[in-house]
Design a protein around this motif. Structure first.
Motif, PDB file in Angstrom:
ATOM      1  N   SER A  80       0.853  -1.228  -0.058  1.00  0.00           N
ATOM      2  CA  SER A  80       0.048   0.018   0.011  1.00  0.00           C
ATOM      3  C   SER A  80       0.873   1.256   0.102  1.00  0.00           C
ATOM      4  O   SER A  80       0.320   2.266  -0.552  1.00  0.00           O
ATOM      5  CB  SER A  80      -0.938   0.014   1.128  1.00  0.00           C
ATOM      6  OG  SER A  80      -0.531   0.445   2.425  1.00  0.00           O
ATOM      7  N   PRO A  84      -0.392   3.430  -3.497  1.00  0.00           N
ATOM      8  CA  PRO A  84      -1.530   3.868  -2.678  1.00  0.00           C
ATOM      9  C   PRO A  84      -2.844   4.049  -3.557  1.00  0.00           C
ATOM     10  O   PRO A  84      -3.778   3.696  -2.943  1.00  0.00           O
ATOM     11  CB  PRO A  84      -1.004   5.114  -2.051  1.00  0.00           C
ATOM     12  CG  PRO A  84       0.203   5.616  -3.022  1.00  0.00           C
ATOM     13  CD  PRO A  84       0.944   4.122  -3.222  1.00  0.00           C
ATOM     14  N   TYR A  87      -4.702   0.793  -3.832  1.00  0.00           N
ATOM     15  CA  TYR A  87      -5.431   0.573  -2.481  1.00  0.00           C
ATOM     16  C   TYR A  87      -6.564   1.361  -2.501  1.00  0.00           C
ATOM     17  O   TYR A  87      -7.874   1.143  -1.964  1.00  0.00           O
ATOM     18  CB  TYR A  87      -4.637   0.832  -1.385  1.00  0.00           C
ATOM     19  CG  TYR A  87      -3.819  -0.581  -0.923  1.00  0.00           C
ATOM     20  CD1 TYR A  87      -3.045  -0.974  -2.090  1.00  0.00           C
ATOM     21  CD2 TYR A  87      -4.128  -1.506   0.095  1.00  0.00           C
ATOM     22  CE1 TYR A  87      -2.405  -2.415  -1.746  1.00  0.00           C
ATOM     23  CE2 TYR A  87      -3.317  -2.615   0.235  1.00  0.00           C
ATOM     24  CZ  TYR A  87      -2.660  -3.025  -0.812  1.00  0.00           C
ATOM     25  OH  TYR A  87      -1.873  -4.277  -0.798  1.00  0.00           O
ATOM     26  N   TYR A 139      -2.772   1.512   3.568  1.00  0.00           N
ATOM     27  CA  TYR A 139      -3.774   0.533   3.857  1.00  0.00           C
ATOM     28  C   TYR A 139      -4.514   0.648   4.930  1.00  0.00           C
ATOM     29  O   TYR A 139      -5.929   0.842   4.841  1.00  0.00           O
ATOM     30  CB  TYR A 139      -3.055  -0.663   4.318  1.00  0.00           C
ATOM     31  CG  TYR A 139      -3.977  -1.984   4.879  1.00  0.00           C
ATOM     32  CD1 TYR A 139      -4.902  -2.580   4.047  1.00  0.00           C
ATOM     33  CD2 TYR A 139      -3.596  -2.359   6.303  1.00  0.00           C
ATOM     34  CE1 TYR A 139      -5.622  -3.481   4.640  1.00  0.00           C
ATOM     35  CE2 TYR A 139      -4.346  -3.168   6.692  1.00  0.00           C
ATOM     36  CZ  TYR A 139      -5.404  -3.755   6.123  1.00  0.00           C
ATOM     37  OH  TYR A 139      -6.229  -4.999   6.446  1.00  0.00           O
TER      38      TYR A 139
END
Ligand SMILES: NC(=O)c1ccc[n+]([C@@H]2O[C@H](COP(=O)([O-])OP(=O)(O)OC[C@H]3O[C@@H](n4cnc5c(N)ncnc54)[C@H](O)[C@@H]3O)[C@@H](O)[C@H]2O)c1
Length: 317
Positions: A80, A84, A87, A139
């Motif tokens: 993550s 990013p 996610y 996350y």
């Protein structure tokens, strides 16, 4: 009751499928098998091999469903940090799609797999649900964003929902057709990695100078079977509208060395280890306060670290 299990071919989802169908629930699965395994799906069960990102797949999976257990998503902290946007897309946008589809299909009950990662580095341990939520990685931020989204949905569209903030899930479950257990790749969880440790590839202990009794980090572990039972209890509480949040852990911490000792007891062999420097952002102690789940879900974990290690070991054999 007919329950859709998103992520039902993954580690926790596949065990939820197994336990729930043996308890008489009608179960359907939505999973794209990106980290799950289609071979875990029992024969005769409705399995939509599709994605949270495809509305038609969700609509198909929701047909005739009364409630959703939402496990599907990405869950590697390190990944993550590197990706990013992935996610955000799968966890947050995917859950938005699911909530929109549920609204259209008049499915108003949901239990969501949230995470202790929503809290970040806690000021007080054990961690209560009222603690500040300051995630330290993307996350955890996506899990918190989803929790907020579900709260809003419960207020505006009468969703009845529970978020369960898991600490570390461990252990395995024996189905008639064999063991269901962790098959993550890469495997980042301590117990499977301890059990797979070899002299050439020893399990690493990140930090041996923490302010803990044996100098190693302390974490809270909950057996996957106890965890699934908490979902069934949470489903039973979904009567009115609203969004409740409960921590799920054992309420007791185990240090890395205690987990290794449990593994040595189970295997009867010394586990090769390698002392390594602390990792950035790793708090010394993360333990759940589970009194809310005890009080409102009438839930209590029944299996300890020995069972978590022994079941994982058996599932590997
Ligand atoms: N395992 C733990 O210790 C732990 C701790 C806290 C929270 N959680 C949460 O619990 C849930 C289940 O975790 P797990 O360990 O079983 O992970 P897992 O990776 O084994 O299972 C996740 C499942 O979601 C599926 N999936 C991913 N993206 C999808 C998409 N776009 N559409 C449909 N399906 C998709 C995967 O194929 C997989 O089967 C996750 O949401 C995770 O964040 C797990």
């Amino acid at each position: 009751m007919h329950v859709l299990i998103t992520g039902g071919t993954g580690y926790i989802g596949s065990i939820a499928v197994e336990i729930m169908r043996t308890q008489g629930f009608e179960v359907s699965i939505l999973d794209d098998c990106s980290t799950g395994h289609a071979d875990s799906v029992p024969t005769g069960l409705r399995f939509v091999a599709g994605s949270l990102l495809v509305r038609a797949d969700i609509d198909q999976a929701l047909e005739g469903v009364d409630a959703v257990l939402h496990f599907a998503g990405k869950s590697l902290v390190g990944e993550s940090v590197e990706k990013p946007e992935l996610y955000q897309r799968i966890n947050v946008d995917g859950t938005r799609n699911l909530l929109d589809a549920m609204k259209s299909a008049h499915v108003m009950k949901m239990v969501f797999s949230s995470s202790a990662a929503t809290y970040g580095e806690p000021k007080e341990v054990p961690i209560r649900e009222s603690a500040a939520t300051l995630p330290t990685n993307p996350y955890g931020a996506t899990k918190l964003a989803i929790d907020h989204m579900i709260t809003a949905e419960s207020k505006t569209h009468h969703l009845s929902a529970v978020s369960l903030r898991y600490f570390n899930v461990a252990g395995a479950h024996k189905a008639e057709r064999g063991w269901l257990s962790e098959r993550h790749n890469p495997e980042t969880h301590l117990i499977p990695n301890v059990l797979r440790s070899t002299p050439n590839n020893p399990v690493r202990i990140f930090g041996t100078d923490w302010q803990t009794p044996d100098g190693t980090c302390i974490r809270d572990y909950v057996h996957v079977v106890d965890l699934v039972n908490a979902h069934i209890k949470a489903l039973e509480t979904l009567t009115g509208t609203g969004h409740e949040i409960y921590n799920l852990g054992s309420g007791t911490g185990y240090s890395v060395r205690q987990v290794i000792a449990a593994a040595e007891k189970a295997t009867g062999q010394a586990i090769p280890t390698q002392d390594s420097p602390r990792r950035d952002g790793d708090p010394a102690v993360l333990v759940a306060d589970i009194s809310r789940a005890k009080q409102y879900l009438q839930w209590e974990p029944s299996l300890g670290i020995e069972e978590m290690v022994a079941d994982t070991l058996q599932s590997f054999q």
